[in-house]
Scaffold this motif. Structure first.
Motif, short mmCIF file in Angstrom:
data_model
loop_
_atom_site.label_atom_id
_atom_site.label_comp_id
_atom_site.label_asym_id
_atom_site.label_seq_id
_atom_site.Cartn_x
_atom_site.Cartn_y
_atom_site.Cartn_z
N VAL A 4 12.10 8.03 -14.11
CA VAL A 4 13.07 8.08 -12.53
C VAL A 4 12.62 7.47 -11.31
O VAL A 4 11.29 8.11 -11.69
N THR A 5 13.45 7.53 -10.96
CA THR A 5 12.44 6.41 -9.46
C THR A 5 12.52 7.24 -8.81
O THR A 5 12.37 8.17 -8.62
N GLN A 6 11.16 6.59 -8.29
CA GLN A 6 10.61 8.08 -6.99
C GLN A 6 11.64 8.13 -5.78
O GLN A 6 11.56 9.37 -5.25
N ARG A 7 12.00 7.04 -5.67
CA ARG A 7 13.81 7.22 -4.66
C ARG A 7 14.08 8.46 -5.02
O ARG A 7 14.39 9.21 -4.28
N GLN A 8 14.89 8.76 -6.28
CA GLN A 8 15.38 9.12 -6.70
C GLN A 8 15.27 10.75 -6.96
O GLN A 8 15.87 11.88 -6.43
N LEU A 9 13.70 11.34 -6.88
CA LEU A 9 13.39 11.88 -7.19
C LEU A 9 12.67 12.33 -6.02
O LEU A 9 13.54 14.23 -5.65
N LYS A 65 0.43 -0.80 0.04
CA LYS A 65 0.35 -0.10 -0.05
C LYS A 65 0.68 1.19 -0.02
O LYS A 65 1.86 1.18 1.04
N ASP A 66 0.80 2.54 -0.61
CA ASP A 66 0.70 3.63 -0.47
C ASP A 66 -0.05 4.10 -0.96
O ASP A 66 -0.76 4.01 -1.76
N TRP A 67 0.84 5.73 -1.12
CA TRP A 67 -0.19 7.21 -1.84
C TRP A 67 -0.37 7.15 -2.93
O TRP A 67 0.17 7.08 -3.77
N HIS A 68 -1.54 7.61 -2.99
CA HIS A 68 -1.68 7.67 -4.51
C HIS A 68 -3.02 8.24 -5.62
O HIS A 68 -3.49 8.40 -4.60
N ASP A 69 -2.99 8.80 -6.23
CA ASP A 69 -3.70 9.62 -6.50
C ASP A 69 -4.47 8.97 -7.73
O ASP A 69 -3.58 8.41 -9.05
N ILE A 70 -5.45 8.93 -7.26
CA ILE A 70 -6.69 8.20 -8.20
C ILE A 70 -7.02 9.01 -9.54
O ILE A 70 -7.09 8.08 -10.27
N LEU A 71 -6.64 9.83 -10.14
CA LEU A 71 -6.95 10.69 -11.63
C LEU A 71 -5.54 10.21 -11.54
O LEU A 71 -5.57 9.57 -13.56
N ASP A 72 -4.20 10.29 -11.44
CA ASP A 72 -3.46 9.31 -12.17
C ASP A 72 -3.89 8.34 -12.49
O ASP A 72 -2.76 8.41 -13.54
N LEU A 73 -4.04 7.76 -11.86
CA LEU A 73 -4.09 6.44 -11.40
C LEU A 73 -4.55 5.75 -13.08
O LEU A 73 -4.83 4.96 -13.83
N THR A 74 -6.34 6.81 -13.00
CA THR A 74 -7.11 6.13 -14.02
C THR A 74 -6.67 6.86 -15.10
O THR A 74 -6.73 6.02 -16.18
N GLY A 97 16.17 15.21 -0.26
CA GLY A 97 16.36 15.14 0.10
C GLY A 97 15.71 14.13 1.07
O GLY A 97 15.74 13.64 0.87
N PRO A 98 17.59 13.67 1.67
CA PRO A 98 17.72 12.39 1.92
C PRO A 98 16.86 11.50 3.48
O PRO A 98 16.36 10.57 2.89
N ASN A 99 16.28 12.73 3.69
CA ASN A 99 15.73 11.92 4.55
C ASN A 99 13.91 12.01 4.35
O ASN A 99 13.29 11.53 5.13
N ASN A 100 13.50 12.21 2.94
CA ASN A 100 12.62 11.80 2.62
C ASN A 100 12.41 10.86 1.61
O ASN A 100 11.43 11.24 0.37
N THR A 101 13.11 9.55 1.16
CA THR A 101 13.09 8.92 0.91
C THR A 101 11.80 8.52 -0.01
O THR A 101 11.19 6.84 0.08
N ARG A 102 11.05 8.02 1.36
CA ARG A 102 10.28 7.11 1.92
C ARG A 102 8.63 7.99 2.02
O ARG A 102 7.92 7.61 1.14
#
Lengths: 895, 234
Positions: free
Chosen positions: B173-178, A740-749, B184-189
């Protein structure tokens, strides 16, 4: 046709040979008496086998210094005997384990009836031989006819010699070959005179008495008959193909009443012989009448019941103060047709009270049971002196002391009241004495009460009835009073002791019932097998004053101890080994059994469907207060109940497994049917286009474009099918964990629509999702799958050119997502069904696996949401409802 | 793109190797073929290819192992080929320094586009202060974003996000990289930051442009691309 062999019988005979294949062969050299040359014959045979190249070794053999025998022993290797330390003396005994390790082709074991030194693995040598045989080693052994259990009595009768060492008849049956070593009695006598016969170190007159021509001839006859019987049986088993209707005509069932006497042994043997002749099943019954048995009597009883069990009887114990009623009840319960009892002894008074002896009363019962009476030949007529001695021996010394103290006490009270206080006349003193006797009836046994009554009446007479201090009585009134005193005292005593006995029995029965009830309740209430076994073992530990632990076999057929937090868990290697023996042989082993009886624990196998599934181990807290007979039987009963429970469990497990397999198979089949079509359609298209590529000249630009479009579509369809199948199997396997993660439903659609563009091109799609729609907390990839399947479903069930409307709304608690088409819609009665695996609407367009919506449902349910078809103006409208999560913090920044 | 590029592909399946050979040759590239990871490493060392295509199911070593060995001495762009779209390994590898990925079955134009992008990125210096993407211009020094001649007002975070995507245009570009580069490095999750700001960015950029240029790659990250239908994860 009539003479066609019975397939069952044929199978049995085949199995018999089959079973023996892995077993060693047993050859017995069988003689009428010592000195006929059995050992010699065995050794000669061994030498001829050695010449044939077989590996022959000696496990146990005595040459008794005879030169002929000693000469033959040369050239045959010995297996060193085991040294067993028994009470400080080191004794030598055949080393069964070493033999099994050495694994010769043939092992020579002299004197099959030999009794082992205490502390050996088995009490008897023949049991060792069975171990060796079951390890696939051939055994040559010797035996005399007097040692055969069923012939023991006959031989004793003929020779007058008491025979101590016997082997069960079943060994003769088990033997593959019997070689009768026969010699004419006169020749044997000649040999004896020449000093060629060894009779043992302690041969006494009686044993020498053996060697008379008439006796030897009788023994020889028994030997030859026994051998003939064996040949007869072999013949019978070989010609099973012949119809033998008469054999199975009888539906007999025998019962033998077993007591704690030595004579019962004879009864059991006799019954076994009758049962064998009738080919009928048989039972051994012990009726517990509430008598207190001495430990010696208990041991005899246990031995008797074990013997019956050994000989193949079903052993049953029951409690009833009246033996006849007990026998009658069991006979009715088990539909017994024939009863075997010993001739009852003489108990004049008991017979008068109960109305005849056991036999007479059994006869009077309204049953059709045939009664066999076995006469007790060995019943010894005792002289008066011996009887008295027996009586004295039976006196319970502590009870006697208490009785005397009781009498002294009562007398003292009366003396005080009468001689010092002069409160009342001597006749009233009699009343107080009577009271004392009545109380004694409550406290003491019948015998003691009567004894007290007699003595007290004399005390009364001597000290209180005038003339004082004489046994003389003047008045006839007093004589009558004295006699009636005796009578009343005896009757009161007898009645109270009877009540006591009844109470005792009732208590025992109640204990038994409550234990069984407890076990049954535990079995019913247990949630898992583990918790059930745990509860049972701790309940048994309490009830039987010892530690009980259960071991079950694991998947690899290895006995695995059932873990619980106790310190004793068969942890000593020796005990564990005994448990293994019980597990492997399927017979009880350890304390109080025939196998390794010196162990401190008893191990009883738990059998289910003829298969040993585990072992229950019991170790008494106090070795000297081990189980009495009824407790022992009780433990066996519990074990068989546990076995039944485990059997049911096993059955249920297999049943569930088969059900699951069936279900999986069905699913598999449907999947194949549905999916093969879905896969083959695009594949056919692809194959066709690939073929067409061969003739490139014929193609104009337009066909090329069409082909390309066709190919792209087919590939897309194939991809979707494969994804669906993969998703389904992933969802079904249960290993799927939501990411599970946060998602934007519009983006998914929008992502899904972009991806599906080639397939949804012909459907205008409207999206109505507010721009400030909250973020949703879902597994993004799975949720894309949901949207994909819903969209594809819409395209599949509505005509192209119609619109598809996607909308989403949210409130604080939940959010809803709708996919609506403008197709024909879904009838009310099918709105549930369409989410079933492989369900496809009637008359639906070709295409689709029937998996799409069920995958959607599974995924939504994994997210704790629901999917349903809701009413709409036109077409189908699918609505997903999911719980709303608290929004995460997102840092805002200004321009 | 008429220049001949050396493309090494490490793939154990023969049919895929043949396909790759066909696609690459028809585009004018020079294909180099390797069946195992070990062979691939050897050929990468001896031929120094321009791009490496790496299959994730090699018999002798894992993708991560191969990539880390390769990265010890080479900056050659690596494109990952994977059969399982739910596989997390590709994300791990992207974070480890792989340049892009493709899910099997893939389309030839897709593959070629990825190769093009990879080569372009390896050839140009990353410190170019001006990024031109069709109508979209990003001035990294002046912090100005223009569509055509219109200046688009972006917050600083939106600008940073767009810059990272723009510098890697065409590449995933991966989420992590973005998250790492922008927050910054503390917000990769904190993936929800991305959801919120990407949505804002799209509104501001894609609205005036009238077409989609920021594509979501499910479970991986984002890709800024001017090509139609650039989402690879189908």
């Amino acid at each position: 046709m009539e003479n066609r062999p019975n397939p069952d019988a044929l199978l049995r005979s085949v199995r018999k040979t089959d079973n023996k294949k892995n077993q060693g062969r047993l050859k017995l050299f069988f003689g009428m008496a010592a000195g006929v040359g059995k050992t010699y014959a065995m050794l000669s045979e061994a030498h001829s086998k050695i010449k044939q190249g077989r590996n022959v070794q000696i496990g146990a053999l005595e040459t008794h210094g005879r030169s002929e025998t000693m000469a033959l022993v040369d050239g045959i290797p010995w297996i060193t005997k085991a040294r067993i330390d028994y009470r400080g003396t080191v004794m030598e005994e055949m080393d069964t384990d070493a033999i099994i390790r050495a694994h010769p082709d043939i092992i020579l074991v002299d004197e099959l009836a030999h009794t082992n030194v205490p502390g050996s693995k088995h009490p008897k040598r023949w049991q060792d031989v069975f171990d060796i045989l079951s390890n696939g080693i051939d055994v040559y052994s010797t035996i005399n006819v007097q040692h055969i259990e069923s012939r023991k009595d006959d031989v004793e009768a003929i020779t007058g010699v008491v025979i101590r060492e016997t082997i069960p008849d079943s060994i003769i049956e088990r033997a593959d070959t019997i070689e009768v070593v026969d010699i004419h009695p006169q020749d044997l006598l000649t040999r004896m005179r020449e000093g060629k016969v060894y009779l043992g170190d302690k041969a006494d007159k009686a044993e020498k008495n053996f060697f008379k021509e008439d006796k030897l001839t009788a023994l020889r006859e028994i030997l030859l008959r026994l051998s003939a019987d064996k040949v007869d049986k072999e013949l019978e088993s070989l010609i099973v193909h012949e119809p033998k209707d008469a054999v199975w005509k009888t539906q007999d069932k025998l019962l033998v009443a077993v007591g704690h006497g030595l004579f019962s042994e004879k009864l059991i043997r006799a019954t076994k012989q009758v049962a064998q002749r009738l080919k009928a099943p048989w039972m051994a019954l012990y009726v517990d009448t509430g008598d207190n048995l001495s430990s010696e009597e208990q041991n005899i009883l246990i031995r008797n019941l074990d013997l019956a069990r050994e000989l193949g009887a079903q052993v049953q114990t029951t409690s009833e103060t009246d033996m006849v009623r007990g026998i009658d009840r069991v006979c009715r319960q088990y539909h017994i047709t024939q009863l075997v009892i010993g001739r009852p002894g003489k108990h004049f008074w008991r017979d008068v009270i109960r109305g005849g002896n056991i036999l007479e009363r059994l006869n009077r019962l309204e049953t059709s049971i045939a009664i066999h009476i076995v006469r007790n030949n060995s019943q010894i007529q005792f002289s008066v002196g011996e009887k008295l001695l027996q009586l004295i021996r039976r006196i319970d010394l502590p009870e006697l002391l208490w009785a005397i103290l009781w009498m002294i006490g009562v007398t003292l009270i009366n003396t005080y009241l009468y001689h010092y206080l002069h409160l009342f006349p001597y006749r009233s003193v009699g009343m107080i004495f009577l009271l004392g006797v009545s109380f004694a009836g409550v406290l003491f046994s019948l015998r003691a009460t009567v004894f007290i009554a007699i003595i007290i009446s004399q005390i009364w007479n001597f000290f209180f009835i005038p003339p004082l201090f004489t046994f003389h009585i003047q008045s006839t009134d007093d004589i009558a009073l004295c006699l009636s005193f005796l009578g009343v005292a005896s009757i009161t005593g007898a009645l109270t002791s009877n009540i006591k006995r009844n109470q005792n029995l009732l208590r025992k029965q109640e204990e038994k019932t409550s234990t069984l009830y407890l076990i049954a309740k535990m079995i019913v209430e247990a949630e898992t097998r583990e918790s059930c076994l745990m509860a049972i073992s701790s309940a048994l530990s309490e009830n039987f004053r010892g530690r009980v632990a259960i071991a079950l076999k694991d998947k690899n057929q290895i006995l695995e101890f059932f873990k619980r937090g106790e310190d004793w868990q068969f942890n000593q290697p020796k005990e564990w080994a005994v448990a293994q023996v019980a597990f492997e042989t399927g017979k009880a082993a350890g304390l109080g059994t025939d196998t390794l009886p010196l162990t401190q624990s008893l191990f009883i196998p738990l059998t289910a469907r003829g298969e040993v599934v585990g072992v229950i181990g019991y170790r008494p807290h106090d070795l000297h207060a081990a189980l009495n007979i009824s407790e022992r039987e009780m433990l066996f009963t519990v074990c068989s109940q546990l076995g039944l429970y485990l059997q049911r469990e096993l059955f249920q497990e297999t049943f569930l497994e088969t059900e699951q397999l069936k279900k999986a198979e069905r699913l598999h089949q449907t999947l194949l049917n549905s999916v093969s079509h879905e896969i083959k359609t695009p594949l056919t298209a692809i194959a066709g286009i690939v073929d067409a590529l061969h003739d490139q000249q014929k193609m104009n630009e337009e066909t090329k474009i069409q082909m390309h479009q066709n190919l792209t579509e087919s590939v897309q369809r194939l991809k979707i099918v494969v994804e669906n199948i993969l998703d389904m199997s992933r969802l079904n396997s249960g290993v799927l964990d939501l990411k599970k993660d946060w998602h934007d439903i519009l983006d998914l659609t929008q992502t899904v629509i972009t991806r599906l563009r080639p397939l949804v091109q012909s459907f205008p799609i409207s999206i109505d999702i507010p721009t400030d729609f909250p973020l949703i907390f879902v597994d993004g990839r799975l949720f894309e799958q949901v949207l994909t399947n819903l969209l594809l479903n819409a395209t599949q069930y509505s005509p192209s050119g119609t619109a598809i409307h996607i909308s989403a709304r949210a409130d604080k608690k939940e959010w809803r997502y709708q996919v609506a088409d403008e197709g024909p819609g879904i009838p009310l009665n099918q709105r549930e069904l369409i989410f079933e695996k492989f369900y496809r609407m009637p008359n639906s367009k070709v295409g689709g696996t029937g998996l799409g919506l069920s995958i959607v449902k599974s995924i939504i349910e994994l997210h704790h949401g629901k999917i349903e078809v809701i009413d709409s103006a036109k077409g189908a409208n699918f609505q997903i409802t999911l719980p709303m999560s608290d929004q995460p913090f997102t840092p805002k920044d200004l321009s | 793109m008429s220049t001949k590029h050396k493309i090494l592909y490490i793939e154990d399946e023969r049919p895929i190797r043949k396909l790759l050979h066909f696609i690459l040759e028809s585009e004018g590239h020079l294909p180099i073929e390797a069946c195992t990871g070990a062979e691939g490493l050897m050929l990468a060392a001896s031929h120094s290819p321009d791009v490496v295509l790496l299959d994730l199911c090699l018999p002798d070593m894992s993708g991560a192992e191969l990539l880390s060995k390769l990265r010890e001495w080479s900056k050659t762009p690596v494109i990952i080929l994977t059969a399982n779209k739910a596989d997390d390994e590709k994300v791990t590898l992207l974070d480890m320094g792989a340049d892009d990925y493709l899910v099997k079955p893939f389309h030839a134009p897709e593959l070629l586009a990825r190769i093009r992008v990879a080569i372009r990125h390896s050839e140009k210096s990353s410190n170019d202060p001006m990024i031109n993407l069709g109508q979209l211009t990003i001035d990294c020094v002046g912090h100005i974003v223009k569509i055509g001649d219109d200046i688009i007002k972006l917050t600083s975070t939106e600008f940073d996000l767009l810059t990272v995507l723009g510098q890697n245009a065409g590449k995933v570009v991966t989420q992590r990289q973005l998250l790492h580069d922008v927050w910054g490095p503390n917000n990769t999750r904190n993936s929800h930051y991305l959801r919120v700001y990407i949505a804002q960015l799209r509104k501001k950029i894609e609205g005036p442009l009238g077409k989609r240029i920021i594509y979501t790659e499910s479970g991986v990250g984002y890709r800024l691309s001017l090509e139609e239908n650039a989402g690879s994860d189908s």
